[in-house]
Enzyme design. Structure first.
Site, short mmCIF file in Angstrom:
data_model
loop_
_atom_site.label_atom_id
_atom_site.label_comp_id
_atom_site.label_asym_id
_atom_site.label_seq_id
_atom_site.Cartn_x
_atom_site.Cartn_y
_atom_site.Cartn_z
N ALA A 52 43.32 40.17 41.76
CA ALA A 52 42.89 40.70 40.48
C ALA A 52 43.82 40.32 39.32
CB ALA A 52 42.76 42.22 40.55
N TYR A 53 44.99 39.77 39.60
CA TYR A 53 45.95 39.47 38.54
C TYR A 53 45.51 38.23 37.76
CZ TYR A 53 49.19 42.71 40.87
OH TYR A 53 49.78 43.82 41.43
N SER A 54 45.31 38.41 36.46
CA SER A 54 44.92 37.31 35.56
C SER A 54 43.70 36.56 36.08
CB SER A 54 46.10 36.34 35.35
OG SER A 54 47.20 37.01 34.80
N GLY A 56 42.69 35.82 38.95
CA GLY A 56 42.97 34.84 40.00
C GLY A 56 43.98 33.77 39.62
#
Length: 345
Positions: A52-54, A56
């Site tokens: 979920a960070y940026s 992918g």
């Protein structure tokens, strides 16, 4: 670099785990890769990311940065929060979602295995048996080496351990809780449960999302570029409390007498808990990363431990009676009222 055993697993990890939540977002790729290279040069071997960070991008940057030396790194990633997968029902801990999410993460990381695969959060109305069977299959397929859990309550840790034992797979190698000097709630049940079951503890937000740097003086006028200035939902919900801001100034004054900063103090305070194996630090800039490394040299002593015990009651938050809205109290279900939720948990 001194390495710690992660719970009762065979993994040995550096005391600082490089968190990459900012990579691909607030931190551009070139700077992100510079930070990873600097971490490698000082012996850090533990990287933390999530699908979920940026959207992918964090996983992609990590994959490109470590590809030539993949086996020297312990890469942790997570699933369970929305990550852009085209599934109408959204992110969850079902077999279908996890099987899809792990393949996506493997592609973004450009690797054929994930060292540590966290369930990013719990769904307390879900029977975890299906979830754990899916993780067991992924372990047997060699796609993940170890299981982890993040943002779980203590009683759910016990259930995950029970299911892992029943399935004949290793218990979770790590649990990732919110834990810092202004939020000591994990000390009451969660950290002791992890220690009892042999689950490693890898806290996140050791600086209380920046509050324990001492940079917040007036919450109505946050520093430019800070999380509060960007209206980050979680810092506004949990950390930007008057009591924490006031105590951070006292910690800063104390740390300066020993040649350090509030941030150095806060990181060493978390690591001084013998039941903590590593702590996640999530730099936005190279200078922040270098400052986190300086924390390892802060001369932490008995006086530092006594300071926090005086400022914040063990097992409690800095604000008496505070409850994180993401983790509401669930132990009372009224027989009277609009609905009886007893059967839903």
């Amino acid at each position: 670099m001194e390495y710690h055993r992660l719970g009762r697993s065979g993994l040995r990890v550096s005391p600082l785990c490089l968190g990459t939540m900012m990579f691909g977002g607030a931190t551009p790729e070139e700077e992100s890769r510079n930070i990873i290279a600097q971490a490698r040069d000082v012996g850090v071997n533990f990287l933390d990311t999530a699908d979920a960070y940026s959207q992918g991008q964090s996983e992609r940057i990590v994959g490109r940065a470590v590809h030539s030396e993949r086996d020297r790194w312990i890469i942790a990633t997570k699933a369970g929060y929305p990550a852009g997968l085209d599934i109408p029902t959204g992110a969850d801990l079902s077999r279908k979602y996890l099987m899809t999410a792990v393949e996506q993460s493997l592609r973004r990381l450009d690797t054929d295995y994930i060292d540590l695969y966290y369930l990013h959060h719990d769904e307390e109305n879900r029977d975890l048996a299906e979830t754990m069977r899916a993780l067991a299959d992924l372990v047997h397929q060699g796609k993940i080496r170890y299981v982890g859990i993040s943002n779980f309550r203590a009683w759910r840790v016990a259930e995950v351990v029970r299911l892992a034992d029943a399935l004949g797979i290793d218990r979770p190698a790590a649990c990732q809780p919110l834990y810092n000097a202004m939020n000591r709630m994990a000390e009451s049940e969660l950290i002791p449960a992890c220690h009892f079951y042999g689950v490693g503890v890898v806290p996140y937000s050791p600086l209380a999302r920046g509050v324990l740097t001492g940079k917040y003086v007036n919450p109505s006028q946050p520093p430019e570029g800070s999380r509060a200035a960007r209206q980050d939902r979680r810092i506004l919900q949990t950390e930007l409390r008057p009591e924490s801001i006031q105590l951070a100034q006292e910690i800063q004054a104390h740390a300066e007498t020993k040649g350090g900063t509030a941030a150095h103090f806060a990181l060493r305070w978390v690591l001084n808990n013998a039941w903590v194996d590593s702590v996640i630090v999530g730099p936005r800039t190279e200078e922040q990363w270098r400052d986190y490394l300086r924390a390892l040299h802060y001369p932490y002593g008995v006086d530092d431990e006594e300071l926090i015990d005086r400022l914040v009651v063990p097992g409690h938050p800095s604000t008496p009676g505070f409850t994180d809205p993401q983790y509401p109290v669930t132990g009372r279900v009224a027989r009277t009222g609009p609905a009886n939720l007893r059967g839903e948990i």
